[in-house]
Design an enzyme around this catalytic site. Structure first.
Site, PDB file in Angstrom:
ATOM      1  N   ASN A  40      -4.733  13.215   0.446  1.00  0.00           N
ATOM      2  CA  ASN A  40      -3.969  12.238   1.717  1.00  0.00           C
ATOM      3  C   ASN A  40      -5.498  11.110   3.031  1.00  0.00           C
ATOM      4  OD1 ASN A  40      -1.509  10.432   1.821  1.00  0.00           O
ATOM      5  ND2 ASN A  40      -1.423  11.772   4.566  1.00  0.00           N
TER       6      ASN A  40
ATOM      7  N   ARG B 166      -7.221  -0.055  -6.375  1.00  0.00           N
ATOM      8  CA  ARG B 166      -7.433   0.750  -6.006  1.00  0.00           C
ATOM      9  C   ARG B 166      -7.506   2.233  -6.653  1.00  0.00           C
ATOM     10  NH1 ARG B 166      -3.720   1.190  -0.252  1.00  0.00           N
ATOM     11  NH2 ARG B 166      -6.203   2.236   0.389  1.00  0.00           N
TER      12      ARG B 166
ATOM     13  N   ASP C 248      -1.775  10.495  -1.295  1.00  0.00           N
ATOM     14  CA  ASP C 248      -2.086   9.718  -2.893  1.00  0.00           C
ATOM     15  C   ASP C 248      -2.919  10.712  -3.854  1.00  0.00           C
ATOM     16  OD1 ASP C 248      -2.712   8.994  -0.138  1.00  0.00           O
ATOM     17  OD2 ASP C 248      -2.573   7.189  -1.718  1.00  0.00           O
TER      18      ASP C 248
ATOM     19  N   ARG D  43       0.945  -0.816   0.142  1.00  0.00           N
ATOM     20  CA  ARG D  43      -0.153  -0.142  -0.052  1.00  0.00           C
ATOM     21  C   ARG D  43       0.818   0.985  -0.182  1.00  0.00           C
ATOM     22  NH1 ARG D  43       2.369   1.835   3.874  1.00  0.00           N
ATOM     23  NH2 ARG D  43       0.685   3.669   3.983  1.00  0.00           N
ATOM     24  N   GLY D  44       0.155   2.245  -0.371  1.00  0.00           N
ATOM     25  CA  GLY D  44       0.974   3.631  -0.719  1.00  0.00           C
ATOM     26  C   GLY D  44       1.610   3.495  -1.888  1.00  0.00           C
ATOM     27  N   ALA D  45       1.180   4.821  -2.176  1.00  0.00           N
ATOM     28  CA  ALA D  45       0.766   5.288  -3.315  1.00  0.00           C
ATOM     29  C   ALA D  45       1.743   5.365  -4.555  1.00  0.00           C
ATOM     30  CB  ALA D  45       0.451   6.613  -3.234  1.00  0.00           C
TER      31      ALA D  45
HETATM   32  O1  MRU Z   1      -4.592   3.658   2.123  1.00  0.00           O
HETATM   33  P1  MRU Z   1      -2.754   3.746   2.229  1.00  0.00           P
HETATM   34  O2  MRU Z   1      -1.975   3.395   3.885  1.00  0.00           O
HETATM   35  O3  MRU Z   1      -2.060   3.100   0.873  1.00  0.00           O
HETATM   36  O4  MRU Z   1      -2.711   5.573   2.641  1.00  0.00           O
HETATM   37  C1  MRU Z   1      -1.572   5.597   2.222  1.00  0.00           C
HETATM   38  C2  MRU Z   1      -1.533   7.098   2.569  1.00  0.00           C
HETATM   39  O5  MRU Z   1      -2.294   7.932   2.563  1.00  0.00           O
HETATM   40  C3  MRU Z   1      -0.232   7.926   2.638  1.00  0.00           C
HETATM   41  O6  MRU Z   1       0.242   8.881   3.094  1.00  0.00           O
HETATM   42  C4  MRU Z   1       0.254   7.967   1.498  1.00  0.00           C
HETATM   43  O7  MRU Z   1       0.275   6.937   0.067  1.00  0.00           O
HETATM   44  C5  MRU Z   1       1.554   8.856   0.186  1.00  0.00           C
HETATM   45  S1  MRU Z   1       2.425   7.364   0.461  1.00  0.00           S
HETATM   46  C6  MRU Z   1       4.096   8.023   0.521  1.00  0.00           C
END
Ligand code: MRU
Length: 368
Positions: free
Chosen positions: A254, A90, A244, A53-55
């Protein structure tokens, strides 16, 4: 970054030369498990289930997913199928679509025989580029931290608050929000991080705390509601979060709860920075209201998972069985509440002109 003293990335090509390895983030902080992805559907499921996970990491995983698809079937129809399956995993992080469009644009003009090798090479390059981008964010964000440190008493800690996990686990390495923090720490600055736990999935408590701990960065986990109190008492020097998707006007989408931190920061005069790699900018979306906000299953709100005293991982319900719950995964922070966007090309005003002037090629490709 380091895990028990050994350097890891969040995703990499296995030594067999074709399957993909990724750290299973659903198991952290209690278990360090490395997953193996062997086809496109497994890559898609890894993103959907939040194994990754994470963008930026979602984007890199999708790119590898396309490579895995091409290994099995390199037809035009297979490109379209893989694109459709992966892009649907997602909705909010634009890096997913960005990576898939990069892959599709590369693969379509090639003959099928050349596609698998080209897809693996581009996926690996997307992963490597993410690391280089984050190192640029580290340098530019470090200058912000250094300027704040210069205004403090010698040796006094700079206190950074962060939300969710925008650390190396959310990217390929270094992270976005954490990159300047790691650099400042590595250069000997006294830096301390307030880590929002980040309900409902607790990415701060389980992931950010884990990775900061493994790298030796002093940090304290706080309930999400604590930040405002800390800011009122001068205990936060700056906030750095990830994102994101950044709209063309600088609005920032975010993890849910980011907006409330920005409001508290504004009220208390605390600088609020957003760290982002350029693939997170979406010039097709003029402002944050148009960003699709993922709504996730209610069980993430109604239950908590953790380790019992005798070492078992258990999930318990914390909400009455009958009570409805809502689970909006992201929110939008208006650009007017953002002090600066820390990018690989500099710290920008959260404004359309600054984004367009700094990333003209991203704006041009959006217009296509
Ligand atoms: O739902 P997630 O865990 O994928 O959400 C992640 C975030 O909100 C992060 O802050 C975002 O993706 C930036 S990651 C460098």
């Amino acid at each position: 970054m380091k895990v028990d003293g050994k350097h890891f990335r969040s995703i990499w090509l296995d030594e067999d030369g074709w399957s993909v390895r990724a750290i299973d983030q659903r198991r952290l902080p209690h278990e360090f498990v490395i997953a193996r992805l062997t086809n496109c559907l497994e890559a898609a499921e890894a993103i959907r289930s939040m194994l990754v996970r994470g963008a930026p990491l979602i984007g890199a995983t999708a790119a590898f997913g396309m490579a895995l698809a091409m290994r099995e079937d390199a037809s035009d129809a297979a490109i379209d199928r893989a694109y459709a399956v992966l892009v649907a995993t997602r909705p909010t992080a634009i890096n997913l679509k960005w990576a898939l469009e990069e892959m599709r644009a590369l693969l379509r003009p090639l003959g099928p025989a050349a596609r698998a090798a080209a897809a693996y090479a581009r996926a690996a390059a997307i992963a490597d580029e993410d690391v280089v981008i984050n190192q640029g964010i580290a340098q530019n964000g470090f200058a912000v931290i250094e300027a704040i440190a210069a205004r403090k008493k010698p040796g006094e800690a700079v206190n950074v608050l962060t939300h969710c996990n925008a650390g190396w686990l959310a990217t390929v390495d270094w992270g976005t929000a954490t990159a300047p923090i790691y650099l400042a720490h590595d250069r000997g600055h006294n830096i301390h991080v307030w880590v929002d736990e980040t309900r409902p999935r607790n990415q701060g408590a389980s992931l950010t705390a884990w990775e900061l701990g493994h790298h030796g960065v002093p940090h304290t986990v706080i309930p999400d509601n604590t930040g405002g109190h800390l800011m009122q008492h001068g205990m936060v020097d700056l906030i750095i979060v990830g994102t994101d998707r950044v709209a063309a006007n600088g609005d920032v989408c975010n993890k849910i709860g980011t907006y409330l931190k920005a409001l508290a920061a504004f009220d208390n005069g605390v600088p609020f920075y957003v760290a982002l790699p350029s693939p997170t900018i979406d010039f097709n979306v003029s402002d944050g209201r148009a960003v699709p906000i993922e709504q996730r299953g209610g069980e993430e709100v109604a239950t908590m998972t953790g380790r019992t005293a005798d070492g078992r991982i258990e999930t318990v319900r914390i909400v009455p069985q009958e009570s409805p719950v809502a689970n909006y995964a992201f929110d939008v922070t208006p650009a007017r509440l953002v002090t600066g966007l820390i990018t690989e090309r500099g710290v920008l005003k959260p404004e359309r002109m600054a984004l367009a002037a700094t990333f003209p090629e991203r704006m041009a490709s959006a217009a296509e």
